[in-house]
Design a protein around this motif. Structure first.
Motif, mmCIF file in Angstrom:
data_model
loop_
_atom_site.group_PDB
_atom_site.id
_atom_site.type_symbol
_atom_site.label_atom_id
_atom_site.label_comp_id
_atom_site.label_asym_id
_atom_site.label_seq_id
_atom_site.Cartn_x
_atom_site.Cartn_y
_atom_site.Cartn_z
ATOM 1 N N VAL A 278 23.410 12.955 28.443
ATOM 2 C CA VAL A 278 22.586 11.868 28.970
ATOM 3 C C VAL A 278 22.000 12.324 30.304
ATOM 4 C CG1 VAL A 278 22.463 9.432 29.588
ATOM 5 C CG2 VAL A 278 24.126 10.200 27.892
ATOM 6 N N ARG A 279 20.687 12.447 30.364
ATOM 7 C CA ARG A 279 20.018 12.901 31.573
ATOM 8 C C ARG A 279 19.804 11.743 32.544
ATOM 9 N NH1 ARG A 279 15.313 16.705 28.768
ATOM 10 N NH2 ARG A 279 16.729 18.325 27.941
ATOM 11 N N PRO A 280 19.518 12.054 33.804
ATOM 12 C CA PRO A 280 19.258 10.984 34.784
ATOM 13 C C PRO A 280 18.124 10.070 34.333
ATOM 14 C CG PRO A 280 19.565 13.080 35.908
ATOM 15 C CD PRO A 280 19.518 13.396 34.438
ATOM 16 N N GLY A 281 18.331 8.768 34.463
ATOM 17 C CA GLY A 281 17.309 7.794 34.118
ATOM 18 C C GLY A 281 17.264 7.407 32.658
ATOM 19 N N GLU A 282 18.085 8.027 31.815
ATOM 20 C CA GLU A 282 18.107 7.680 30.392
ATOM 21 C C GLU A 282 19.173 6.619 30.122
ATOM 22 O OE1 GLU A 282 16.680 11.866 28.311
ATOM 23 O OE2 GLU A 282 18.818 11.367 28.355
ATOM 24 N N ARG A 283 19.041 5.968 28.978
ATOM 25 C CA ARG A 283 20.052 4.995 28.571
ATOM 26 C C ARG A 283 21.110 5.670 27.698
ATOM 27 N NH1 ARG A 283 19.268 0.050 30.255
ATOM 28 N NH2 ARG A 283 17.158 -0.633 30.804
ATOM 29 N N MET A 284 22.347 5.180 27.827
ATOM 30 C CA MET A 284 23.438 5.732 27.027
ATOM 31 C C MET A 284 23.179 5.402 25.552
ATOM 32 S SD MET A 284 25.341 6.818 29.569
ATOM 33 C CE MET A 284 25.570 6.452 31.335
ATOM 34 N N PRO A 285 23.168 6.421 24.678
ATOM 35 C CA PRO A 285 22.870 6.141 23.265
ATOM 36 C C PRO A 285 24.076 5.656 22.469
ATOM 37 C CG PRO A 285 23.047 8.499 23.631
ATOM 38 C CD PRO A 285 23.220 7.858 24.977
ATOM 39 N N VAL A 286 25.288 5.889 22.980
ATOM 40 C CA VAL A 286 26.507 5.532 22.242
ATOM 41 C C VAL A 286 27.562 5.034 23.225
ATOM 42 C CG1 VAL A 286 26.114 7.235 20.405
ATOM 43 C CG2 VAL A 286 27.406 7.904 22.450
ATOM 44 N N ASP A 287 28.594 4.414 22.683
ATOM 45 C CA ASP A 287 29.796 4.155 23.476
ATOM 46 C C ASP A 287 30.601 5.445 23.513
ATOM 47 O OD1 ASP A 287 28.982 1.560 23.579
ATOM 48 O OD2 ASP A 287 30.655 0.721 22.446
ATOM 49 N N GLY A 288 31.136 5.780 24.671
ATOM 50 C CA GLY A 288 31.896 7.018 24.744
ATOM 51 C C GLY A 288 32.668 7.166 26.031
ATOM 52 N N THR A 289 33.249 8.348 26.205
ATOM 53 C CA THR A 289 34.027 8.687 27.391
ATOM 54 C C THR A 289 33.370 9.873 28.081
ATOM 55 O OG1 THR A 289 36.060 7.966 26.296
ATOM 56 C CG2 THR A 289 36.295 9.340 28.260
ATOM 57 N N VAL A 290 33.223 9.783 29.391
ATOM 58 C CA VAL A 290 32.623 10.886 30.157
ATOM 59 C C VAL A 290 33.571 12.082 30.136
ATOM 60 C CG1 VAL A 290 31.766 11.632 32.405
ATOM 61 C CG2 VAL A 290 31.379 9.274 31.645
ATOM 62 N N ILE A 291 33.070 13.233 29.733
ATOM 63 C CA ILE A 291 33.890 14.449 29.750
ATOM 64 C C ILE A 291 33.380 15.460 30.783
ATOM 65 C CG2 ILE A 291 34.734 14.235 27.395
ATOM 66 C CD1 ILE A 291 32.560 16.057 26.425
ATOM 67 N N GLU A 292 32.165 15.237 31.281
ATOM 68 C CA GLU A 292 31.637 16.146 32.300
ATOM 69 C C GLU A 292 30.523 15.447 33.071
ATOM 70 O OE1 GLU A 292 29.144 20.320 32.459
ATOM 71 O OE2 GLU A 292 30.639 20.078 30.868
ATOM 72 N N GLY A 293 30.505 15.667 34.406
ATOM 73 C CA GLY A 293 29.455 15.098 35.236
ATOM 74 C C GLY A 293 29.902 13.844 35.964
ATOM 75 N N GLU A 294 29.061 13.401 36.893
ATOM 76 C CA GLU A 294 29.340 12.184 37.657
ATOM 77 C C GLU A 294 28.020 11.481 37.947
ATOM 78 O OE1 GLU A 294 31.116 10.996 42.053
ATOM 79 O OE2 GLU A 294 32.052 12.645 40.929
ATOM 80 N N SER A 295 28.006 10.174 37.791
ATOM 81 C CA SER A 295 26.783 9.414 37.994
ATOM 82 C C SER A 295 27.140 7.948 38.203
ATOM 83 C CB SER A 295 25.842 9.580 36.787
ATOM 84 O OG SER A 295 24.593 8.961 37.035
ATOM 85 N N GLU A 296 26.115 7.114 38.241
ATOM 86 C CA GLU A 296 26.302 5.669 38.262
ATOM 87 C C GLU A 296 25.588 5.088 37.053
ATOM 88 O OE1 GLU A 296 24.734 4.304 41.971
ATOM 89 O OE2 GLU A 296 26.664 4.477 42.989
ATOM 90 N N ALA A 297 26.111 3.990 36.521
ATOM 91 C CA ALA A 297 25.506 3.352 35.356
ATOM 92 C C ALA A 297 25.171 1.908 35.683
ATOM 93 C CB ALA A 297 26.449 3.423 34.160
ATOM 94 N N ASP A 298 23.945 1.528 35.360
ATOM 95 C CA ASP A 298 23.514 0.137 35.511
ATOM 96 C C ASP A 298 23.796 -0.579 34.193
ATOM 97 O OD1 ASP A 298 22.270 -2.278 35.779
ATOM 98 O OD2 ASP A 298 20.302 -1.493 36.318
ATOM 99 N N GLU A 299 24.818 -1.447 34.188
ATOM 100 C CA GLU A 299 25.237 -2.161 32.984
ATOM 101 C C GLU A 299 24.856 -3.639 33.040
ATOM 102 O OE1 GLU A 299 29.405 -1.344 33.098
ATOM 103 O OE2 GLU A 299 29.198 0.594 32.093
ATOM 104 N N SER A 300 23.881 -3.986 33.891
ATOM 105 C CA SER A 300 23.585 -5.388 34.170
ATOM 106 C C SER A 300 23.180 -6.174 32.930
ATOM 107 C CB SER A 300 22.495 -5.500 35.241
ATOM 108 O OG SER A 300 21.332 -4.798 34.850
ATOM 109 N N LEU A 301 22.387 -5.570 32.030
ATOM 110 C CA LEU A 301 21.939 -6.311 30.854
ATOM 111 C C LEU A 301 23.034 -6.444 29.802
ATOM 112 C CD1 LEU A 301 18.255 -5.185 30.288
ATOM 113 C CD2 LEU A 301 19.069 -7.465 30.816
ATOM 114 N N ILE A 302 24.141 -5.727 29.987
ATOM 115 C CA ILE A 302 25.236 -5.781 29.021
ATOM 116 C C ILE A 302 26.382 -6.642 29.540
ATOM 117 C CG2 ILE A 302 26.908 -4.412 27.709
ATOM 118 C CD1 ILE A 302 24.886 -2.054 28.105
#
Length: 758
Positions: A278-302
């Motif tokens: 998942v690149r910066p600015g993209e939406r998560m396509p699936v439910d899952g667990t982060v295995i690499e990287g660090e970021s922030e997620a906007d989950e407001s609509l969910i």
């Protein structure tokens, strides 16, 4: 509370989930086109119900959707669609896959937008032609005489009647062929009578017919009804905005790692276990667990949470959440229709397509409404003729009755409010399963909270490890962690996190004793970890550790005894901090006149401390999971309307026994499936918000029904008595539908308010 009293995820140790009613053999959703009022929805419903193999058909006018339950899997969606089309309406089976549904939704939205533009164009043409006709009537009170030549009136009114009004004639003809009536039939009959009478007078008397023509009435009715339907269509699009917003969250493509290379594939090709980029600015396509990287997620609509959530390796992510500035690699856990987002969409759709009991009564009224109105119009005409007022006055009274009596407002009263209310709730992270749950939530007067994971964080940490003489702390923790390694309970994880580094010995003969603790064999010793009940069952003398137990519990921590081969070897103390929002949640409920109680399997001392911190005066401690549903039943027997709030497997029976179950979406699946309301983030303040939006939605439904009935109860007698002209009747009829939908749209402005000054 003992280590296993409020077991949250150990399925083997949990009581069986409550039995559910037998499901139908199949369920089909149809998108319906061409409906204009409640009578139309009733015709579609009746046609579907007559198909062999259909057990239940429910049609929602606001969503233009039909839900059909089948007793036989042999009934095809195409057969159902054909049954609807024979009644004069369009029907399209909803595709099974998310990608196809999204494509169809986009096509439907484009078609509706085009239809809305065509409708607006016709409305403008109709208004421009009608305005000169009604100007004389508007100018008369000011002493101005602006009468048009009668032949000019005919020239202006004819395009409105024939071209703009064609939609009413087509729909009316379909209704007549189907042996029923609808709003279009009333408009077609009323305007045709006024237009044809005026045409007859003009052809018979020529210019002498001036003052006895009603071209302006017929044209004004068509224009005003068109205006009302255009406003209604725009408003209905507003009420369904929540579903459209959720549908747009699902990406159509995903990048996955295949054989070490990054490959872009369709979302339907992603499988559980895939590594998804998942690149910066993209939406998560699936439910899952982060295995690499660090970021922030906007989950407001969910979840309704406006603050971005930090995501690091090991954290869960949800499909549809917007990734921030970091690149993430996630392991897919749930894909397609199994994702949280897909479940949210299904829950919102199901809630919005349901029918309140009062709506079923409205449907019965609507089924006989049009024939009744035609009968009243005939009686009004006959009454005026018998009273000697002449054909002209009798006709105008009959036309006014036909025009003002529109069942649109009745048909929209419930679904418009329901769609707007559940949509607003979904944006705030509150999912309502169905209309029955919504109505029950509106009546709740008592909220019963589970403690662990609901009022507390559900992420306990080990605070005390007190070994008895002959045992050291490392041995106590190593043996305890070995047994707990077979459990998924949050308190077990706290022990595992505090265990000494290194490999743990194997556990054999593991058993989870629901409400008491766990037992297993480690290094040849029978190790038991749990509360006093478990120790008594294991014939363990806890006298030597009782002072330690009492001290830990007096400080609002959970204390459990560890025994080896029937002898106590130590005590563990575990703290589960109270959620910072919990105290405010209790206050918010109190302001709404709702009592709060707490049920917990924890000890009296721990329960008392937590209740004191939250300002709770009513609580029950040492409650076994099987007894929670009994406590809810006792409240109901005492005349209360209780809601149960929980998140664990062991809460499922209590959630089912309550007037309405409220589950935390972060909890066990069985709790979410059992509950009528799901909170998408673990914020107990949302309980008060859920009750608030439920009450507001039910109140809007009642307001809408009141106004819809008032328009007709007052308007029809006035029209029959000659106090309304066809133009005024048309305006009142159009505004009835617009007012009902506009009143519902106020619910879209609703937001949860948590300030102490609310």
């Amino acid at each position: 509370m003992s280590l296993a009293l409020d077991r949250k995820s150990d399925v083997s140790a949990s009581p069986a989930a409550p039995a559910t009613s037998q499901k139908p053999a199949g369920h089909v959703v149809l998108d319906i086109t061409g409906m204009t009022c409640a009578a139309c929805a009733g015709r579609v419903e009746k046609a579907l119900s007559r198909v062999p193999g259909v057990s239940l058909a429910s049609v929602n006018l606001a969503l233009e959707r039909a839900d059909v339950d089948l007793t036989s899997a042999d009934v095809t969606p195409e057969a159902l669609a054909a049954a609807v089309e024979r009644t004069g309406f369009g029907a399209h089976p909803r595709p099974p896959s998310a990608a196809e549904r999204r494509a169809e939704q986009q096509a439907v939205e484009a078609e509706r937008a085009a239809a809305e533009r065509r409708q607006l164009l016709l409305l403008i043409v109709s208004a421009l032609l009608t305005l000169p006709l009604v100007l004389p009537m508007m100018a008369a009170p000011f002493g101005l005489s602006l009468h048009l030549d009668p032949w000019v009136e005919l020239a202006l009114a004819t395009p409105v009647q024939v071209l703009v009004g064609a939609r009413f004639y087509k729909a009316a003809w379909k209704a007549v062929r189907a042996g029923s009536g609808n709003m279009d039939l009333l408009v077609a009959l009323g305007t045709s009578a006024a237009y044809l009478f005026s045409l007859y007078m003009l052809l018979d008397r020529g210019h002498a017919a001036a003052g006895h023509l009603y071209f302006e009435g017929a044209a004004a009715v068509i224009t005003l009804v068109m205006f009302g339907k255009w406003l209604e269509a725009r408003a209905k699009r507003g009420t369904t905005a929540a579903i459209r917003a959720l549908m747009t969250l699902r990406p159509e493509r995903a990048r996955v790692l295949r054989h070490g290379a990054e490959v872009e594939i369709g979302i339907e090709e992603v499988r559980a276990g895939d590594s998804v980029i998942v690149r910066p600015g993209e939406r998560m396509p699936v439910d899952g667990t982060v295995i690499e990287g660090e970021s922030e997620a906007d989950e407001s609509l969910i979840t309704g949470e406006s603050v971005p959530v930090v995501k690091r390796p090991g954290d869960r992510v949800t499909a549809g959440a917007l990734n921030g500035v970091g690149r993430l690699t996630i392991e897919a856990i749930a894909v397609g229709e199994d994702t949280t987002l897909a479940r949210i969409i299904r829950m919102v759709e199901n809630a919005q397509s349901g029918k309140a009991p009062v709506q079923r009564l409205v449907d019965k009224v609507s089924a006989v409404f049009v024939p009744t109105v035609i009968g009243i119009a005939v009686l009004a005409f006959a009454g005026w003729m018998l009273a000697g007022h002449g054909f002209e006055n009798a006709l105008i009274a009959a036309v006014s009755v036909l025009v003002i009596a529109c069942p649109c407002a009745l048909g929209l009263a419930t679904p418009a409010a329901l769609v707007a209310g559940t949509g607003a709730a979904a944006r705030a992270g509150i999912l309502v399963k169905d209309i029955e749950a919504l109505e029950r939530a509106a009546a709740v007067d008592t909220v019963v909270f589970d403690k662990t994971g609901t009022l507390t964080e559900g992420r306990p940490a080990l605070t005390d490890a007190v070994p008895l003489a002959g045992t050291d702390e490392d041995t106590l923790l190593r043996l305890s962690a070995a047994v707990q390694s077979a459990s998924e309970h949050p308190l077990a994880k706290a022990v595992l996190a505090a265990a000494p580094q290194g490999a743990l010995p194997n556990v054999e003969n593991f058993q989870a004793q629901v409400g008491r603790g766990v037992v297993g064999t480690v290094e040849g010793k029978r190790i038991a970890i749990g509360n006093r009940d478990l120790m008594r069952e294991q014939s363990v003398d806890i006298g030597p550790v009782e002072p330690v137990l009492a001290k830990i519990e007096s400080e609002a921590r959970t204390a459990v005894v560890v025994s080896a081969d029937g002898a106590a070897i130590g005590v563990l103390g575990i703290a589960d901090p109270v959620r910072p929002e919990a105290a405010e949640a209790v206050k918010l409920l109190a302001r709404r006149g709702v009592r709060s109680e707490m049920l917990t399997g924890d000890s009296e001392a721990v329960a008392a401390k937590v209740a004191g911190a939250l300002g709770l005066t009513d609580y029950k401690a040492s409650v076994k999971p099987a007894d929670k549903s009994g406590a809810l039943s006792a409240l109901a027997a005492a005349g209360h309307k209780p809601a149960m709030v929980g998140d664990g497997i062991n809460d499922a029976p209590a959630l089912a026994a309550a007037e309405v179950g409220i589950a935390l979406g972060t909890g066990a699946d069985v709790a979410v499936e059992t509950a009528g309301v799901t909170l998408m983030r673990p914020d107990p303040r949302l309980v008060a918000a859920a009750l608030d939006i439920s009450r507001r939605t039910v109140r809007k439904i009642r307001q809408n029904l009141f106004w819809a009935f008032v328009y007709n109860v007052i308007g029809i007698p006035l029209a029959a008595a000659g106090f309304l002209t066809p133009a005024l009747a048309g305006a009142a009829m159009a505004m009835s539908s617009v007012s009902v939908v506009t009143n519902s749209l106020w619910l879209k402005r609703w937001r949860p308010r948590f300030s102490s000054g609310e």
